[in-house]
Enzyme design. Structure first.
Site, PDB file in Angstrom:
ATOM      1  N   ARG A  77     -25.835 -42.219  55.878  1.00  0.00           N
ATOM      2  CA  ARG A  77     -24.837 -41.228  56.316  1.00  0.00           C
ATOM      3  C   ARG A  77     -25.218 -39.838  55.802  1.00  0.00           C
ATOM      4  NH1 ARG A  77     -18.716 -42.692  55.059  1.00  0.00           N
ATOM      5  NH2 ARG A  77     -19.261 -41.894  53.015  1.00  0.00           N
ATOM      6  N   LYS A 118     -20.330 -35.868  56.699  1.00  0.00           N
ATOM      7  CA  LYS A 118     -19.572 -35.567  55.477  1.00  0.00           C
ATOM      8  C   LYS A 118     -20.006 -34.198  54.942  1.00  0.00           C
ATOM      9  CE  LYS A 118     -17.899 -38.224  51.520  1.00  0.00           C
ATOM     10  NZ  LYS A 118     -16.456 -38.140  51.759  1.00  0.00           N
ATOM     11  N   GLU A 122      -7.820 -39.531  61.488  1.00  0.00           N
ATOM     12  CA  GLU A 122      -8.057 -39.975  60.114  1.00  0.00           C
ATOM     13  C   GLU A 122      -6.815 -39.777  59.262  1.00  0.00           C
ATOM     14  OE1 GLU A 122     -11.647 -40.204  58.405  1.00  0.00           O
ATOM     15  OE2 GLU A 122     -12.636 -38.685  59.606  1.00  0.00           O
TER      16      GLU A 122
HETATM   17  C1  LIG Z   1     -12.883 -37.848  56.057  1.00  0.00           C
HETATM   18  C2  LIG Z   1     -13.170 -39.170  55.460  1.00  0.00           C
HETATM   19  N1  LIG Z   1     -12.903 -40.265  56.175  1.00  0.00           N
HETATM   20  C3  LIG Z   1     -13.143 -41.496  55.678  1.00  0.00           C
HETATM   21  C4  LIG Z   1     -13.668 -41.673  54.415  1.00  0.00           C
HETATM   22  C5  LIG Z   1     -13.915 -43.049  53.898  1.00  0.00           C
HETATM   23  O1  LIG Z   1     -15.285 -43.313  53.908  1.00  0.00           O
HETATM   24  P1  LIG Z   1     -15.919 -44.348  52.911  1.00  0.00           P
HETATM   25  O2  LIG Z   1     -15.265 -45.646  53.178  1.00  0.00           O
HETATM   26  O3  LIG Z   1     -17.359 -44.372  53.259  1.00  0.00           O
HETATM   27  O4  LIG Z   1     -15.641 -43.852  51.544  1.00  0.00           O
HETATM   28  C6  LIG Z   1     -13.948 -40.556  53.628  1.00  0.00           C
HETATM   29  C7  LIG Z   1     -14.507 -40.704  52.281  1.00  0.00           C
HETATM   30  O5  LIG Z   1     -15.679 -40.737  52.131  1.00  0.00           O
HETATM   31  C8  LIG Z   1     -13.707 -39.274  54.165  1.00  0.00           C
HETATM   32  O6  LIG Z   1     -13.974 -38.189  53.441  1.00  0.00           O
END
Ligand SMILES: Cc1ncc(COP(=O)(O)O)c(C=O)c1O
Length: 344
Positions: free
Chosen positions: A87, A190, A226
């Site tokens: 990612r 991200k 989200e």
């Molecule tokens: C915007 C957003 N959505 C979802 C997630 C959850 O992702 P992950 O399960 O990889 O931590 C995160 C955190 O990383 C995030 O910042």
């Protein structure tokens, strides 16, 4: 080398919050003249950077978040580090930054855990070691253009259990005044800008007593995107349903939960989820590295006044999924998909 003098032996690990705590070392790679340096280990928490660096002016910055857990057997497991590395690569590509190899990122993550072993919280405290890979463009300039130089740092910090007194449902507010990410924007990577864009609605929600904001799709405000820095999922009729959208971050926790849900006999649906579907869910939750699952007890739409209640108790499917994932992370259950890298 002089180590951080803080003696961790008397630390109340379970009282830790989610905050930066200085550890002994961080690791870095520098990108200059078209190539990456070897891995650098340092105790320096600071960086020296030109005031005209592209990350400062044009948001050329991206990051990751993942955790290492001390297991029931005393071993230290890093959860799905390769997924975070991939990612990170897609975020770097999106910002026209040099793309580090998966191996470089994984190696840095493993190394930072090993170097800071004394900061890994003991099993049973609910605390873990949070790793924060971060990367940004450092080229000095004035115009908007891709950075030719970059710095990649991986540091870590022990963090406490997300739910101090056991997992419990959270209150979430829908905000239609500010959007987190545009269709075809940067919502699926991200990058810092997404989080800067979410601060204002987050503050508004907090003032009203909501711990998370639910974002809707920016084009129509019709579909769920989200929940703060977490993905959304709903449970009904034996199904695990989660939004499919080009502006949602592909959560590694969500990906893992989808697999576990299938293993439990639930049908998994990844599709647009209309906000109008909220009243039909038996349970719903937000999922991410920080909390694994935050079950959602109540949702309030700040603009329309609509509200949705799911009760004060954690739903049984949320609880089952939460336990199944934590059991793998803490070495209490077989890691049949090879999600954990045992590093110590
Ligand atoms: C915007 C957003 N959505 C979802 C997630 C959850 O992702 P992950 O399960 O990889 O931590 C995160 C955190 O990383 C995030 O910042």
């Amino acid at each position: 080398m002089v180590k951080n003098s803080k003696n961790m032996e008397n630390t109340d690990w379970s009282a830790l919050g989610f905050d930066y705590l200085k550890t002994d070392y961080n690791v870095r790679y520098v990108y200059n003249d078209g190539k990456w340096s070897d891995m650098i280990v340092t105790q320096d928490e600071y960086i020296q950077m030109h005031m005209s660096a592209s990350c400062l002016h044009y948001g050329v910055e991206l990051f990751e978040g993942l955790k290492a857990f001390r297991g029931v057997d005393g071993k230290v497991r890093l959860f799905r580090v390769e997924e975070n590395a991939r990612r990170m690569q897609s975020s770097a590509k999106r910002l026209c930054l040099p793309v580090p190899s998966e191996e470089m990122i994984v190696k840095a993550c493993i190394e930072v855990v090993k170097l800071n072993e004394r900061f890994i919280p003991p099993y049973g405290t609910g605390a873990s070691l949070y790793l924060r890979p971060v990367m940004f463009g450092t080229t000095a300039g004035l115009g908007v253009k891709p950075a030719k130089d970059a710095l990649l740092i991986v540091y870590c910090s022990p963090v406490g259990a997300y739910f101090k007194s056991g997992i419990k449902p959270i209150r979430v507010a829908i905000d239609r005044e500010q959007d987190r990410a545009a269709p075809r924007g940067t919502g699926d990577v991200k990058v810092g800008g997404n989080y800067a864009a979410s601060l204002m609605s987050g503050e508004k929600g907090h003032e009203l007593g909501y711990s998370n904001i639910m974002y809707l799709d920016a084009a129509e405000h019709k579909y769920i995107e989200e929940c703060g820095a977490a993905n959304f999922f709903g449970i009904k009729d034996g199904k695990y349903i989660t939004p499919k959208s080009q502006s949602v971050l592909p959560s590694i926790t969500n990906k893992s939960l989808r697999q576990l849900a299938k293993d439990m006999g639930l049908k998994v649906e990844e599709r647009p989820v209309p906000v109008d579907e909220l009243p039909t869910f038996e349970e719903c939750g937000a999922c991410g590295t920080a909390a694994v699952i935050s079950p959602i007890g109540y949702i309030y739409d700040m603009q329309t006044g609509a509200s949705y209640s799911y009760g004060d108790e954690v739903g049984k499917t949320c609880m089952k999924l939460y336990n199944a994932l934590q059991d793998i992370q803490y070495g209490r259950a077989e890691d049949k998909y090879g999600w954990c890298t045992i590093i110590l």
